[in-house]
Design a protein around this motif. Sequence first.
Motif, PDB file in Angstrom:
ATOM      1  N   UNK A  36      31.447  75.046   4.556  1.00 51.69           N
ATOM      2  CA  UNK A  36      30.980  73.975   5.437  1.00 51.69           C
ATOM      3  C   UNK A  36      30.143  73.009   4.622  1.00 51.69           C
ATOM      4  N   UNK A  37      30.079  71.781   5.080  1.00 51.80           N
ATOM      5  CA  UNK A  37      29.288  70.755   4.424  1.00 51.80           C
ATOM      6  C   UNK A  37      28.184  70.323   5.391  1.00 51.80           C
ATOM      7  N   UNK A  38      26.957  70.296   4.877  1.00 52.29           N
ATOM      8  CA  UNK A  38      25.794  70.017   5.717  1.00 52.29           C
ATOM      9  C   UNK A  38      25.276  68.603   5.460  1.00 52.29           C
ATOM     10  N   UNK A  39      25.113  67.854   6.561  1.00 56.87           N
ATOM     11  CA  UNK A  39      24.559  66.505   6.509  1.00 56.87           C
ATOM     12  C   UNK A  39      23.253  66.511   7.302  1.00 56.87           C
ATOM     13  N   UNK A  40      22.164  66.236   6.624  1.00 59.88           N
ATOM     14  CA  UNK A  40      20.854  66.320   7.284  1.00 59.88           C
ATOM     15  C   UNK A  40      20.346  64.937   7.663  1.00 59.88           C
ATOM     16  N   UNK A  41      20.042  64.796   8.949  1.00 56.37           N
ATOM     17  CA  UNK A  41      19.392  63.573   9.423  1.00 56.37           C
ATOM     18  C   UNK A  41      17.883  63.718   9.292  1.00 56.37           C
ATOM     19  N   UNK A  42      17.401  64.899   9.739  1.00 49.90           N
ATOM     20  CA  UNK A  42      15.960  65.142   9.721  1.00 49.90           C
ATOM     21  C   UNK A  42      15.714  66.646   9.780  1.00 49.90           C
TER      22      UNK A  42
ATOM     23  N   UNK B 221      24.221  67.793  11.006  1.00 55.10           N
ATOM     24  CA  UNK B 221      25.609  68.208  11.174  1.00 55.10           C
ATOM     25  C   UNK B 221      25.978  69.270  10.146  1.00 55.10           C
ATOM     26  N   UNK B 222      26.564  70.361  10.629  1.00 57.21           N
ATOM     27  CA  UNK B 222      27.197  71.345   9.753  1.00 57.21           C
ATOM     28  C   UNK B 222      28.694  71.260  10.021  1.00 57.21           C
ATOM     29  N   UNK B 223      29.417  70.639   9.092  1.00 58.15           N
ATOM     30  CA  UNK B 223      30.836  70.319   9.268  1.00 58.15           C
ATOM     31  C   UNK B 223      31.670  71.436   8.652  1.00 58.15           C
ATOM     32  N   UNK B 224      32.327  72.219   9.490  1.00 56.12           N
ATOM     33  CA  UNK B 224      33.011  73.437   9.050  1.00 56.12           C
ATOM     34  C   UNK B 224      34.476  73.179   8.700  1.00 56.12           C
ATOM     35  N   UNK B 225      34.902  73.713   7.558  1.00 54.66           N
ATOM     36  CA  UNK B 225      36.332  73.818   7.256  1.00 54.66           C
ATOM     37  C   UNK B 225      36.811  75.134   7.854  1.00 54.66           C
ATOM     38  N   UNK B 226      37.658  75.055   8.865  1.00 53.28           N
ATOM     39  CA  UNK B 226      38.179  76.279   9.463  1.00 53.28           C
ATOM     40  C   UNK B 226      39.027  77.041   8.442  1.00 53.28           C
ATOM     41  N   UNK B 227      39.143  78.346   8.635  1.00 53.39           N
ATOM     42  CA  UNK B 227      39.990  79.155   7.757  1.00 53.39           C
ATOM     43  C   UNK B 227      41.359  78.485   7.581  1.00 53.39           C
TER      44      UNK B 227
END
Length: 313
Positions: free
Chosen positions: A81-87, A121-127
């Motif tokens: 997963x890729x994490x995008x932090x706003x705050x 946002x934690x943007x998940x790559x599904x299996x």
Amino acid sequence: MNIIFLILIITLLIILTSYFCFRIVFYVPRKKEGSSDKISLPEGKIYEPYHPLMTKWIIEARSFQSEDFYIKSFDGLTLHAKYFEYEPGAVTEIMFHGYRGNSERDLSGGIQRCFALGRNVLLVDQRTSRGSEGNVISFGVNEHKDCLSWIDFAIIHFGSDIKIVLTGISMGASTVLMAAGKSIPKNVVGVLADCGFSSAKKIIKKCTRDLRLPANLLYPFIKLGAKLFGHFDLEEYTPLEAMKTCHIPVIFFHGEDDLFVPCDMSRETYKACKSPKRLVTVPKAGHGLVYVVDNDLYFNSVVEFFTENGVPT
């Protein structure tokens, strides 16, 4: 002897047909890594008018600072997963993409929406997709267990006081609905389900009929293929069942012109949902296009629903 031979032939035909169905419906071959600059967009005439906007979202998402995370699934796969932090400390949406899709293609627009709401946002790559391992899609049966693992990861990594919203589109919506029906931590305060199906059986039969194939005849082979070669029970659990035990606020979105996953499937899961809920349908919106067809309605509905249910926006 002839009877035994006939039984063997019939058995072989059943196994071969089931394997063929498994390869078509569930199996995803690992692709060779291409250029990281290549932009993947959904194919089809209904999506072409929105390709410029989708491309813009993806380019913007790539410009945001992000962090990669990895976990192990219950069956030993490495998931990404890729994490995008706003705050730091903000509500975090864990997002799940659709069938044979990927997180960047399906959900880049969601990053901007979350940032506008002040969310991480934690943007998940599904299996099977991109940075995650696996070759088998299970229509939410295994994926919802992965969702539960990502919830546990988020609580451990970001802190026990984190507030989480589960978000999914298409099969990703069904994935989060199935997770929401289980006993999950109180950190999960809401669910956003966009154009999900009510059961794997129903959507597979529907798509089989769309191909002008005999759905009732083929479905037992599809189910057997999942069991023999994918090692999962396609009917183990459904979004519809999950909504009967869900206690988390759920907002459903669906396009009324969705020709892939019928809008009635969201109506069905909405009706079964026992928790606080809202259903938002949009005329002239095809599959996965509610957000681009009526962006204001989508955004305002999210703000209103979660505010009403005590979830920070």
